[in-house]
Design a protein around this motif. Structure first.
Motif, mmCIF file in Angstrom:
data_model
loop_
_atom_site.group_PDB
_atom_site.id
_atom_site.type_symbol
_atom_site.label_atom_id
_atom_site.label_comp_id
_atom_site.label_asym_id
_atom_site.label_seq_id
_atom_site.Cartn_x
_atom_site.Cartn_y
_atom_site.Cartn_z
ATOM 1 N N GLU A 1 0.846 -1.190 0.000
ATOM 2 C CA GLU A 1 0.000 0.000 0.000
ATOM 3 C C GLU A 1 0.878 1.234 0.000
ATOM 4 O O GLU A 1 1.941 1.250 0.620
ATOM 5 C CB GLU A 1 -0.915 0.005 1.221
ATOM 6 C CG GLU A 1 -1.908 -1.141 1.260
ATOM 7 C CD GLU A 1 -2.910 -1.002 2.393
ATOM 8 O OE1 GLU A 1 -3.148 0.160 2.808
ATOM 9 O OE2 GLU A 1 -3.443 -2.023 2.848
ATOM 10 N N LYS B 1 -3.318 0.348 -3.652
ATOM 11 C CA LYS B 1 -2.822 -0.986 -3.312
ATOM 12 C C LYS B 1 -2.263 -1.598 -4.597
ATOM 13 O O LYS B 1 -2.896 -1.501 -5.654
ATOM 14 C CB LYS B 1 -3.935 -1.870 -2.757
ATOM 15 C CG LYS B 1 -4.421 -1.469 -1.379
ATOM 16 C CD LYS B 1 -5.456 -2.455 -0.863
ATOM 17 C CE LYS B 1 -5.922 -2.082 0.538
ATOM 18 N NZ LYS B 1 -6.900 -3.058 1.071
ATOM 19 N N GLN C 1 0.694 5.891 -0.917
ATOM 20 C CA GLN C 1 -0.058 7.096 -1.234
ATOM 21 C C GLN C 1 0.528 7.743 -2.486
ATOM 22 O O GLN C 1 1.748 7.775 -2.678
ATOM 23 C CB GLN C 1 0.012 8.106 -0.073
ATOM 24 C CG GLN C 1 -0.547 7.607 1.243
ATOM 25 C CD GLN C 1 -2.065 7.616 1.263
ATOM 26 O OE1 GLN C 1 -2.690 8.367 0.513
ATOM 27 N NE2 GLN C 1 -2.637 6.775 2.110
ATOM 28 N N HIS C 2 -0.343 8.256 -3.343
ATOM 29 C CA HIS C 2 0.125 8.980 -4.517
ATOM 30 C C HIS C 2 -0.928 10.012 -4.924
ATOM 31 O O HIS C 2 -2.091 9.665 -5.135
ATOM 32 C CB HIS C 2 0.391 8.024 -5.690
ATOM 33 C CG HIS C 2 0.745 8.742 -6.977
ATOM 34 N ND1 HIS C 2 1.955 9.393 -7.141
ATOM 35 C CD2 HIS C 2 0.049 8.929 -8.128
ATOM 36 C CE1 HIS C 2 1.973 9.946 -8.349
ATOM 37 N NE2 HIS C 2 0.825 9.672 -8.958
ATOM 38 N N ASN D 1 -7.126 1.460 -7.041
ATOM 39 C CA ASN D 1 -7.383 2.784 -6.460
ATOM 40 C C ASN D 1 -8.405 2.645 -5.327
ATOM 41 O O ASN D 1 -9.608 2.595 -5.559
ATOM 42 C CB ASN D 1 -7.902 3.736 -7.537
ATOM 43 C CG ASN D 1 -7.962 5.177 -7.042
ATOM 44 O OD1 ASN D 1 -8.023 5.438 -5.851
ATOM 45 N ND2 ASN D 1 -7.954 6.111 -7.974
ATOM 46 N N VAL D 2 -7.903 2.539 -4.116
ATOM 47 C CA VAL D 2 -8.788 2.362 -2.958
ATOM 48 C C VAL D 2 -9.609 3.617 -2.698
ATOM 49 O O VAL D 2 -10.789 3.562 -2.338
ATOM 50 C CB VAL D 2 -7.967 1.993 -1.710
ATOM 51 C CG1 VAL D 2 -8.875 1.841 -0.494
ATOM 52 C CG2 VAL D 2 -7.188 0.717 -1.965
ATOM 53 N N THR D 3 -9.005 4.787 -2.902
ATOM 54 C CA THR D 3 -9.707 6.048 -2.613
ATOM 55 C C THR D 3 -10.947 6.187 -3.476
ATOM 56 O O THR D 3 -12.033 6.542 -2.994
ATOM 57 C CB THR D 3 -8.773 7.244 -2.844
ATOM 58 O OG1 THR D 3 -7.669 7.137 -1.966
ATOM 59 C CG2 THR D 3 -9.508 8.559 -2.588
ATOM 60 N N ARG E 1 -4.162 9.990 -3.276
ATOM 61 C CA ARG E 1 -4.967 8.783 -3.359
ATOM 62 C C ARG E 1 -4.300 7.647 -2.584
ATOM 63 O O ARG E 1 -3.081 7.552 -2.524
ATOM 64 C CB ARG E 1 -5.146 8.344 -4.817
ATOM 65 C CG ARG E 1 -5.968 9.289 -5.681
ATOM 66 C CD ARG E 1 -6.157 8.676 -7.073
ATOM 67 N NE ARG E 1 -6.981 9.510 -7.919
ATOM 68 C CZ ARG E 1 -6.507 10.443 -8.742
ATOM 69 N NH1 ARG E 1 -5.191 10.664 -8.785
ATOM 70 N NH2 ARG E 1 -7.307 11.158 -9.494
ATOM 71 N N ARG E 2 -5.146 6.791 -2.060
ATOM 72 C CA ARG E 2 -4.653 5.596 -1.382
ATOM 73 C C ARG E 2 -4.696 4.450 -2.387
ATOM 74 O O ARG E 2 -5.761 4.154 -2.964
ATOM 75 C CB ARG E 2 -5.537 5.283 -0.173
ATOM 76 C CG ARG E 2 -5.111 4.046 0.594
ATOM 77 C CD ARG E 2 -6.116 3.766 1.692
ATOM 78 N NE ARG E 2 -5.930 2.448 2.270
ATOM 79 C CZ ARG E 2 -6.820 1.834 3.034
ATOM 80 N NH1 ARG E 2 -7.969 2.442 3.293
ATOM 81 N NH2 ARG E 2 -6.583 0.646 3.526
#
Length: 536
Positions: free
Chosen positions: A80, A89, A82-83, A106-108, A86-87
């Motif tokens: 996991e 995986k 951050q970018h 894209n979890v977010t 956005r969170r």
């Protein structure tokens, strides 16, 4: 998040790169295919959207994401990172000797999508509940109360419904706490001129304003403790291109203002509120019209006639309507006499009541030019025939004249109606034959007359066939009949007219035992009992 064990390999020479591109673009997650030098060879549309800097030939290092570029690429566990806010995986896979792929989820966006679905679900539930409550009553006051209460807290921290009222005034209902009873009141007509945006809202244009813009005469828009409110929305309630009122929504500063994505929900709610208000107003108008018409069709109160005591009973078949095809009236004359009548229109309900009303209106005019019962029936017969239709009526029309002796002389004209009963002072009950044709069938119909005299306390009872044709008894199908009516009148002989009619009504009720019945009407004309002074 699931991944294929072996995604398409970019180095298979038998398959064109375009084919692999099409396949990868169909994958929802971002896919990056690179070599051992971390140089991109393929990426799908989801990856291009997520990482705009990347393209075939670019290096993963350009992303400056350590987890993607550190060390020799090899199959890894789920990681996991951050970018760009956005969170994400990601999972790494080896595709062959020189090719590798990153699968990035894209979890977010997923969380945002779920949150959006929950918001939509909540809004749908709110609108469904609003429709249920607004549609549960056609009473105007209850509808206004529901609109104000439903808007809090979903749409605002305070909601005020403002409607144009009579004589140029405005009516308002305000709710500032969920489940609390709204306040209500009236505002002067000047608020349309002094309150910013109100005139526009009344013509269908929503307007936002700051509480500081409210004039002193617009205190109705907010609760007494108005501190802390930061934004007000004047939302028109429009139905069929007509604005029926304005919903004033106010929010506290901590909650923030009205967002663009909330406008659709507010417009949907105000549209439903406007529809409910329009239906309530239409219903109120219908009720008022019905009440006005019913007042004309319901038998009027019995007047006072010298030398006579009067009593009556009226029970329409459809009691919620309060009107039916039976009717009776008594009209005193200047000379001390009086005309009286009892009629029964064929059928029951609104249609029968309409003809009964026409007959009564005809009698009101005709009695001024004719007093003899038989001749009056002839004129009424012509009036009913002139209206056309296939309904008819039966009638008894009488004239009562008090005598100096205390007796009451009656002249009865018959129009195909059941014969009246006379209850004598000795307890005898006589059926008085009054012949005559139905009213409204034949143009040359004949109507007979009968004259009789009532001694003091004696009673002449006129009734409709709803009395004798009332069905009940052990089987529920047996007619009450004229003999049971005579028996009841014998038992109640000597009673005042009002008591006698009431006892007969009770006897019929017991016979019916709650069953349906036709229109029922009784009219008792009693010669006034002699006073103690007269007896001495």
């Amino acid at each position: 998040m699931s991944y294929p064990e072996r995604p398409p390999t970019a180095h298979v020479p038998s398959v064109e790169t375009g084919m692999w591109q099409a396949l990868l673009d169909g994958v929802e997650d971002a896919v990056l295919v690179h070599d051992e030098h971390n140089v991109i060879h393929l990426l799908n549309q989801a990856a291009a959207t997520l990482f705009p800097k990347l393209h075939p030939g670019a290096a993963l290092a350009e992303l400056d994401i350590r987890v993607l570029t550190a060390g020799q690429a090899r199959d890894t566990e789920l990681v996991e990172f951050q970018h760009d806010g956005r969170r994400l995986k990601a999972r790494h896979r080896r595709l062959g000797e020189t090719r590798y792929a990153w699968y990035i989820h894209n979890v977010t966006d997923e969380i945002d999508h779920v949150a959006e679905l929950l918001v939509q679900r909540s809004q749908v539930g709110f609108l469904a509940e609003a429709s249920r409550q607004l549609g549960s009553s056609l009473q105007r006051g209850r509808t206004l109360r529901s609109i104000a209460q439903l808007a809090v807290p979903t749409l605002a921290d305070c909601a005020t419904v403002l409607l144009p009222a009579r004589r140029g005034l405005f009516e308002w209902w305000r709710c500032s706490a969920a489940a609390s009873p709204p306040d209500r009141g009236r505002a002067g007509r000047q608020v349309q001129r002094t309150m910013p945006g109100l005139a526009e809202a009344l013509t269908g244009t929503a307007t936002e304003l700051d509480p500081a813009q409210l004039p002193p005469d617009a205190a109705w828009a907010l609760p007494e403790a108005a501190e802390g409110f930061g934004q007000i929305l004047l939302a028109p309630m429009t139905h069929d291109s007509r604005t029926v009122g304005v919903l004033v929504l106010s929010r506290r500063k901590a909650r923030g203002g009205f967002q663009p994505d909330e406008q659709a929900l507010i417009e949907d709610f105000t549209t439903r509120a406007a529809l409910a208000l329009s239906q309530a107003a239409s219903y109120a108008e219908q009720v008022n019209t019905s009440a006005t018409l019913q007042a004309e069709l319901i038998p009027p109160p019995l007047p006072s006639v010298p030398g006579a005591v009067l009593a009556a009973c009226y029970r329409p078949a459809r009691e919620p309507l309060r009107v039916g095809g039976d009717f009776y009236e008594v009209h005193p004359r200047p000379d001390g006499s009086a005309m009286f009548l009892l009629g029964d229109v064929c059928g029951n309900g609104v249609e029968a009541a309409a003809l009964a009303g026409r007959v009564r209106h005809s009698l009101h005019a005709l009695r001024l030019v004719e007093s003899a019962p038989a001749r009056l029936l002839h004129l009424v017969n012509q009036a009913v025939l002139s209206h056309g239709g296939n309904r008819f009526t039966t009638m008894l029309v009488g004239s009562m004249t008090p005598e100096p002796s205390g007796e009451l002389e009656l002249t009865l004209g018959g129009g195909g109606h059941p014969n009246p009963m006379v209850v004598r002072t000795n307890g005898a009950v006589e059926e008085i034959d009054v012949p005559g044709a139905l009213v409204g069938i034949l143009p040359d119909a004949r109507f007979g007359e009968t004259t009789l005299t009532l001694a003091p306390s004696e009673v002449c009872v006129l009734y409709s066939d709803g009395v004798t044709e009332a069905r009940g008894g052990a089987t529920g199908r047996e007619l009450f009949g004229s003999e049971r009516l005579k028996t009841a009148l014998r038992e109640f002989a000597g009673l005042p007219a009002s008591t006698l009619i009431h006892r007969v009504e009770q006897r019929i009720d017991a016979w019916l035992d709650g069953r349906d019945h036709d229109d029922i009407a009784l009219l008792a004309v009693q010669a006034a009992p002699m006073t103690t002074a007269e007896l001495s």
